[in-house]
Design a protein around this motif. Structure first.
Motif, PDB file in Angstrom:
ATOM      1  N   ALA A  75      -5.149  -3.930  -1.807  1.00 30.50           N
ATOM      2  CA  ALA A  75      -5.854  -3.597  -3.049  1.00 30.50           C
ATOM      3  C   ALA A  75      -7.153  -2.861  -2.751  1.00 30.50           C
ATOM      4  N   ASP A  76      -7.860  -3.307  -1.714  1.00 30.82           N
ATOM      5  CA  ASP A  76      -9.103  -2.637  -1.339  1.00 30.82           C
ATOM      6  C   ASP A  76      -8.839  -1.198  -0.901  1.00 30.82           C
ATOM      7  N   GLN A  77      -7.759  -1.012  -0.145  1.00 31.49           N
ATOM      8  CA  GLN A  77      -7.418   0.326   0.334  1.00 31.49           C
ATOM      9  C   GLN A  77      -7.009   1.237  -0.822  1.00 31.49           C
ATOM     10  N   ALA A  78      -6.212   0.692  -1.746  1.00 32.22           N
ATOM     11  CA  ALA A  78      -5.766   1.486  -2.895  1.00 32.22           C
ATOM     12  C   ALA A  78      -6.939   1.859  -3.796  1.00 32.22           C
ATOM     13  N   GLN A  79      -7.919   0.971  -3.883  1.00 31.60           N
ATOM     14  CA  GLN A  79      -9.110   1.254  -4.676  1.00 31.60           C
ATOM     15  C   GLN A  79      -9.940   2.355  -4.030  1.00 31.60           C
ATOM     16  N   ALA A  80     -10.074   2.286  -2.710  1.00 27.57           N
ATOM     17  CA  ALA A  80     -10.892   3.268  -1.999  1.00 27.57           C
ATOM     18  C   ALA A  80     -10.228   4.638  -1.941  1.00 27.57           C
ATOM     19  N   ASP A  81      -8.924   4.680  -1.729  1.00 27.40           N
ATOM     20  CA  ASP A  81      -8.224   5.943  -1.525  1.00 27.40           C
ATOM     21  C   ASP A  81      -7.756   6.598  -2.813  1.00 27.40           C
ATOM     22  N   TRP A  82      -7.346   5.763  -3.786  1.00 25.17           N
ATOM     23  CA  TRP A  82      -6.714   6.316  -4.989  1.00 25.17           C
ATOM     24  C   TRP A  82      -7.437   5.959  -6.281  1.00 25.17           C
ATOM     25  N   GLY A  83      -8.473   5.127  -6.207  1.00 28.75           N
ATOM     26  CA  GLY A  83      -9.116   4.686  -7.443  1.00 28.75           C
ATOM     27  C   GLY A  83      -8.137   3.972  -8.354  1.00 28.75           C
ATOM     28  N   LEU A  84      -7.312   3.104  -7.736  1.00 34.09           N
ATOM     29  CA  LEU A  84      -6.241   2.448  -8.499  1.00 34.09           C
ATOM     30  C   LEU A  84      -6.784   1.612  -9.646  1.00 34.09           C
ATOM     31  N   ASP A  85      -7.917   0.976  -9.440  1.00 39.13           N
ATOM     32  CA  ASP A  85      -8.495   0.158 -10.512  1.00 39.13           C
ATOM     33  C   ASP A  85      -8.866   1.012 -11.720  1.00 39.13           C
ATOM     34  N   LEU A  86      -9.366   2.222 -11.481  1.00 39.40           N
ATOM     35  CA  LEU A  86      -9.734   3.124 -12.580  1.00 39.40           C
ATOM     36  C   LEU A  86      -8.498   3.609 -13.322  1.00 39.40           C
ATOM     37  N   LEU A  87      -7.439   3.905 -12.570  1.00 43.00           N
ATOM     38  CA  LEU A  87      -6.192   4.338 -13.193  1.00 43.00           C
ATOM     39  C   LEU A  87      -5.618   3.240 -14.080  1.00 43.00           C
TER      40      LEU A  87
END
Length: 272
Positions: free
Chosen positions: A39-51
């Motif tokens: 989850a941390d990696q997806a947040q940093a690389d893709w802004g998954l939380d914003l999506l």
């Protein structure tokens, strides 16, 4: 003009409250969020939380099957099956068999363990049995809209964002027919739940803008995430104050917010 409450009273009695209600004040299991490097990696690389936030804000949550408005409809359906009944919905509620609290109806939780009884001639039992099979509010699904368009827009800022198939493979999205739903039980989604709930409250681009209407709207999303109890740590000062004001207004205005034990006492008093 908005009404703001003075919360110094609660701070003054904090230690006494902690002593009397230590069990209730203990952090829930969901507050202990385990490490999720994916989850941390997806947040940093893709802004998954914003999506996910944008998708949730544009999504459509299924209606609450246990909203107070549905109770009358269930009773009308029951009356068609049992037209000779002498019971009334008002009487059932008054005697405490059904509680209506904050726009939702509830039946005694213990009834779930006895609903498999072979009783067939007790109309009250049969009506409560019918209600016991109605899905709970937290079983609703969040239908996503314009997913492909949101992915395309988000990819402009985050070029490495995976395609739709990845979200389906990881079961972040669940497809049923042509519709896509957010899987709120997915570990990645749950990792961001407190942030998503905080932003859902703060950003007024979705839902009612103020007061109890907004709190009622937000509460439905809170139910569906099953976690994120610590969302308030992510609220800014004004949003936190607005949330507390709305919550206090509910507490002051709701006449039936006590527990089943208190309901039994009320019924006993009324009967005597």
């Amino acid at each position: 003009m908005a009404i703001h409450y003075d919360y110094s009273y609660f701070h003054y009695h904090e230690h006494e409250a902690a002593r009397q209600f230590s069990d209730q004040l203990m952090p829930r299991n969901s507050d202990y969020q385990s490490e999720n490097r994916n989850a941390d990696q997806a947040q940093a690389d893709w802004g998954l939380d914003l999506l996910l936030l944008r998708l949730v804000q544009k999504g459509v949550l299924e209606k609450n099957p246990r909203h107070a408005d549905t109770l009358v409809k269930f009773w009308e359906d029951f009356r068609r099956d049992y037209p000779e009944t002498e019971l009334s919905l008002e009487e059932i509620v008054k005697k405490g068999w059904i509680r209506v609290v904050w726009n939702r109806w509830y039946i005694p939780q213990d009834f779930i363990h006895s609903r498999h009884s072979d009783v067939t001639d007790d109309e009250l039992f049969l009506f409560l049995k019918k209600l016991s099979y109605v899905p709970y509010p937290d079983e609703r699904k969040l239908c996503l809209r314009s997913v492909k368009a949101e992915l395309k827009t988000h990819r402009r800022r985050y070029p490495d964002l995976p395609d739709l198939d990845w979200f389906l493979k990881k079961e972040i999205f669940i497809q049923k027919g042509k519709k896509l739903f957010l899987n709120c039980s997915n570990s990645l989604v749950q990792n961001y739940s407190s942030t998503l709930l905080a932003k859902l409250w703060e950003e007024r681009i979705a839902g009612p803008r103020t007061g109890l209407d907004r709190l009622n709207w937000w509460r439905d999303y809170f139910d569906c995430f099953h976690t994120g109890w610590d969302f308030m740590k992510n609220l800014n000062f004004q949003a936190k104050e607005d949330f507390l004001d709305a919550a206090v207004e509910v507490l002051l205005g709701e006449k039936d917010i006590v527990g089943w034990h208190d309901e039994a006492l009320k019924v006993s008093i009324l009967q005597n």
